[in-house]
Design a protein around this motif. Structure first.
Motif, mmCIF file in Angstrom:
data_model
loop_
_atom_site.group_PDB
_atom_site.id
_atom_site.type_symbol
_atom_site.label_atom_id
_atom_site.label_comp_id
_atom_site.label_asym_id
_atom_site.label_seq_id
_atom_site.Cartn_x
_atom_site.Cartn_y
_atom_site.Cartn_z
ATOM 1 N N UNK A 188 0.849 -1.186 0.000
ATOM 2 C CA UNK A 188 0.000 0.000 0.000
ATOM 3 C C UNK A 188 0.887 1.239 0.000
ATOM 4 N N UNK A 189 0.585 2.184 -0.893
ATOM 5 C CA UNK A 189 1.370 3.412 -1.030
ATOM 6 C C UNK A 189 0.420 4.588 -1.146
ATOM 7 N N UNK A 190 0.797 5.709 -0.558
ATOM 8 C CA UNK A 190 -0.022 6.931 -0.593
ATOM 9 C C UNK A 190 0.632 7.938 -1.517
ATOM 10 N N UNK A 191 -0.154 8.490 -2.429
ATOM 11 C CA UNK A 191 0.363 9.364 -3.482
ATOM 12 C C UNK A 191 -0.491 10.622 -3.522
ATOM 13 N N UNK A 192 0.146 11.772 -3.675
ATOM 14 C CA UNK A 192 -0.584 13.017 -3.911
ATOM 15 C C UNK A 192 -0.183 13.573 -5.260
ATOM 16 N N UNK A 193 -1.178 14.037 -5.995
ATOM 17 C CA UNK A 193 -0.942 14.677 -7.290
ATOM 18 C C UNK A 193 -1.601 16.044 -7.275
ATOM 19 N N UNK A 194 -0.948 17.077 -7.802
ATOM 20 C CA UNK A 194 -1.514 18.426 -7.741
ATOM 21 C C UNK A 194 -2.626 18.625 -8.759
ATOM 22 N N UNK A 195 -3.633 19.386 -8.338
ATOM 23 C CA UNK A 195 -4.702 19.816 -9.227
ATOM 24 C C UNK A 195 -4.976 21.277 -8.946
ATOM 25 N N UNK A 196 -5.788 21.909 -9.788
ATOM 26 C CA UNK A 196 -6.157 23.315 -9.618
ATOM 27 C C UNK A 196 -4.924 24.191 -9.486
#
Length: 839
Positions: free
Chosen positions: A383-391
């Motif tokens: 399990x891995x947590x990922x953030x991707x930018x939006x707006x």
């Protein structure tokens, strides 16, 4: 008792690795969708103590008398709506509702399933003084505690110990979440010090705290080893010299690992030694403070794992070279697997790879559209947590990736979090820690606390009325110390002390940072008179522009009487871009704003003011392309019913917005708002009035102004949100014209105080949330007290007692203003205060 201090100073042969810190880039502010609504009447005053939205701005019945040059921006119309009535926010309330059933969860491939782990994250907004630690549960965000902005590296969640370590109000706080009490605190000299770090020690009985106090020097650091129970020093404080690098890591043994020029080093402060551990491509360090090993890539296919205690190295050959540029990597909790993040050459996609840290076998890969902000290990295997930018990078999407099934799950995209970022901190197995809302009174062991000395600075002072000035620092011990002399310009910075332009010698100029004590100097071959030098600093201070009304270059192509210079904000190197031979209007123009490669100038003639735009990318064209005329504005507007109205052009502190009047018809004035960042514009219809009282917040996405009521010929304070394009009336009464600007903003722009004595007979101060337009409290103020500055805490006001001739710090508590401290024989005006330090 203060612990003994040891000093560690790296010997001369080690000073080669000291470099300047990497300059931070300014984040872009995201676009908001503009909606069009029909005008309606203004809301009637209400007895509720909250702000009211104005349902319309008056619209002129005919075209303005002045026909301005067409603005080269797309135009939108303000949104004019009634705000929702919400709980009054303050520093002890959540950024988001504690119960939020409207949060939206959208699984990309499958619905969310029950997860036994506890996911903790930070909620961040550049518009707030503080961030918030939250727990993510089934798509909902449960607030835990408010923390100072950008204190990620000083936040520790110790779930098993029911302990939370945070930075708040310029203090390290160790909190027992079972009882909600603070075990002990440690004073931090620097507000929002993004360089400080904290790490749990190897025994789990204490913490290592790395700080960079301004008082001992820019590159002077301190390492503290403190007991987790009571904050007592477990070892003597170590002071050492170090220039923070792009990548550096504090370990559980108190060592510092860092990279310089793609080489990995270990600094052992206890033995006063450092060691070179070889290449580290892209300056990527794999691991965190609790990792048993540190990892670096020597090539796209070679990973080296280094035991940070023994220094033993082990090489792992990857089955295939990593495609693209390696941006970051992180271990799983058991360090058996490695998640590698790379950006592909197209820059439109990112690659994630899960690799065995034992064999180098690539287990799984996935491509993610766009960039990846962060990636970290989850509590369970694969399990891995990922953030991707939006707006436009002002918001983040939080994903959970199951690398075993190669499935991405969208954890949360709440509608309430538009404009906020989600930054994952920890994903831990076990029972969750408790929320601190609402927190009981803090219990602080004063003997274990490290407090800031009485010489804590209060403010930077200076009077710009003189041709040059001295900037002085006022401290709590009533001492004045000179910070800088011969200052010709003060360049404000958001939530930080300003940069200062000095002219110490006829041919030498310099830009001085009073925080870091760093100076950038440049010289001209001939003396340049101060009155001939008209500067503008880039918002990031990477460069300066200056119109110099005398020749400074002997190069033949520049012979005009006025020349435009660009000065490197790091090296001091300068060059002439063009002169008044290329663009004659430069002789009477001054630079007022700078966004990307576009420079905006204001030219003033005897009858009008002209806004020009010059693109720096086109100045080398042959022939010179010149400038675009953005607008023509008269010096003043004249009406048969009133005195002339001065046409003031106002630029926001961050150079994002320009506000200026277009023209007027009868009792209505049109005002243009230019969004320089997003190249947009919109118009406002106001009752005929000067913009003299317009006051931008330091954050600069909101301004306050006194508006006129045509029916009663009186004024009232109002607030305008530029991105949302909304008006709010801040007081229901009608008042006289403001003799002085009545608005006081907190240094971070979150709070707004309105001094009613500046436009009425009421000796009253109202304090509002300047972001949410909500009234926090209304208070009476003694007639002899003159408010000067609003603190970071909305209940804190710096006032001048002109009868007793003293400076007074007061706090609103128990429904009255109470004196915190006072300094005799100190008389200040509000314009004397150039910067207010956090207290």
């Amino acid at each position: 008792m203060q612990p003994q201090r040891e000093r560690v100073k790296l010997s001369k042969d080690r000073n080669w690795w000291r470099v300047l810190p990497v300059l931070g880039a300014l984040g872009l502010i995201g676009l908001m969708l503009a909606l069009t609504m029909q005008s309606g009447p203004v809301d009637e005053p209400t007895s509720q103590p909250s702000a009211m939205a104005l349902l319309s701005s008056p619209t002129p019945s005919s075209e303005p008398m002045i026909n301005p040059t067409a603005v080269l921006f797309p135009t939108t119309i303000p949104i004019l709506v009634t705000p929702e009535q919400a709980a009054v926010p303050n520093n002890q309330q959540p950024l988001i509702p504690i119960a939020s059933p409207a949060l939206v969860v959208d699984a990309l491939d499958q619905p969310l399933t029950e997860n036994p782990s506890q996911l903790y994250a930070l909620i961040r907004s550049n518009a707030r003084l503080y961030d918030q630690v939250v727990r993510v549960v089934d798509g909902q965000l449960l607030p835990i505690a408010n923390v100072d902005s950008y204190s990620d590296d000083i936040t520790l969640v110790l779930q098993a110990e029911q302990t939370l370590i945070i930075q708040r109000e310029q203090q390290l706080r160790v909190i027992d979440t079972a009882t909600g009490t603070t075990r002990w605190t440690f004073g931090l000299e620097n507000a929002n010090d993004r360089a400080s770090m904290v790490a749990l020690d190897a025994a789990g009985q204490g913490i290592y705290l790395l700080t960079n106090p301004i008082s001992i020097g820019v590159d002077q650091w301190q390492l503290h080893h403190l007991s987790l129970v009571d904050g007592q020093a477990l070892e003597a404080v170590i002071e050492f010299e170090f220039s923070a690098q792009a990548s550096f890591l504090l370990t559980k043994t108190g060592q510092i690992w860092f990279t310089l020029s793609q080489t990995l080093y270990r600094l052992d402060l206890k033995t006063d030694s450092y060691e070179n551990f070889g290449p580290a491509i892209n300056d990527v360090i794999v691991g965190d403070s609790q990792s048993a090993s540190i990892g670096v890539f020597r090539s796209p296919s070679d990973l080296y794992l280094i035991d940070h205690l023994t220094g033993t190295q082990r090489s792992i050959r990857l089955a295939e070279p990593i495609d693209g540029r390696i941006e970051a990597a992180t271990f799983s909790h058991d360090q058996q697997k490695l998640l590698i993040q790379s950006s592909l050459e197209t820059h439109t996609e990112s690659m994630l790879l899960v690799v065995s840290s034992q064999t180098g076998f690539i287990e799984t890969t996935i491509q993610i559209p766009g960039a990846i902000s962060s990636a970290m290990a989850g509590a369970t295997v694969d399990q891995w947590l990922i953030t991707t930018p939006i707006e436009s990078y002002q918001q983040a999407q939080l994903l959970r990736w199951n690398s075993a099934t190669n499935v991405l799950t969208d954890l949360i995209i709440p509608a309430e979090l538009i404009g906020f970022n989600i930054i994952p901190l920890y994903d831990l197995a076990g029972a969750p820690i408790k929320s601190l809302f609402a927190e009981p009174p803090t219990v602080v062991d004063q003997a274990a606390s490290s407090t800031i000395p009485i010489t804590t600075p209060i403010a930077l002072l200076g009077n710009l009325a003189a041709s040059s000035l001295n900037i002085q620092r006022l401290d709590r011990d009533q001492q004045m110390s000179v910070v800088a002399e011969d200052v010709l310009a003060v360049f404000p910075r958001y939530n930080n002390a300003p940069r200062l332009l000095q002219h110490p010698e006829p041919q030498r100029w310099q830009l001085f940072d009073p925080v870091t004590q760093q100076t950038v100097q440049w010289e001209f071959k001939i003396p340049v008179k101060p009155e001939a030098f008209v500067p503008l600093a880039h918002p990031s201070f990477s460069s300066l522009l200056a119109v110099v009304h005398q020749p400074v270059s002997s190069e033949k192509e520049f012979t005009g009487s006025s020349q435009l210079l660009r000065i490197n904000g790091v090296t001091g190197d300068w060059q002439v871009l063009f002169d008044s031979e290329n663009w004659p209007e430069l002789q009477s123009a001054m630079p007022i704003a700078w966004q990307f490669e576009a420079i905006y100038f204001l030219q003033t003639t005897s009858t009008q003011q002209i806004i020009w735009r010059v693109n720096l990318n086109s100045i080398a064209d042959e022939p010179f392309a010149g400038a675009e005329k953005i607008a023509e504005v008269p010096i003043a507007f004249y009406s048969s019913n009133s005195a002339p109205t001065i046409a003031k052009i106002i630029v926001s502190p961050n150079q994002h917005w320009i506000v200026y009047p277009l023209g007027e018809t009868g009792q209505t004035m049109q005002v243009m708002v230019l969004d320089l960042l997003n190249q947009r514009s919109h118009e406002l219809g106001l009752e005929l009035n000067s913009l003299e009282s317009l006051s931008f917040s330091p954050y600069a996405n909101t301004f306050a102004i006194m508006l006129e009521d045509a029916e009663t010929d009186t004024t009232y304070p109002a607030l305008y949100q530029l991105v949302q394009q909304r008006w709010y009336r801040l007081a229901s009464g009608s008042y006289n014209y403001a003799s002085q600007n009545p608005f006081l903003w907190s240094p971070n722009g979150q709070w707004l105080a309105v001094n009613f004595s500046n436009f009425s007979n009421e000796h009253r101060v109202n304090v509002y949330d300047g972001l949410e337009s909500q009234l926090l409290f209304s208070s009476e103020v003694a007639p002899n007290l003159r408010p000067l500055a609003l603190g970071y805490d909305p209940t804190s006001l710096l006032m001048s007692d002109y009868q007793a001739e003293q400076l007074v710090q007061m706090t609103w508590r128990e429904q009255q203003w109470q004196i915190d401290w006072q300094l005799a024989d100190v008389i200040l005006e509000r314009d004397d205060i150039r910067y207010l330090y956090p207290r």
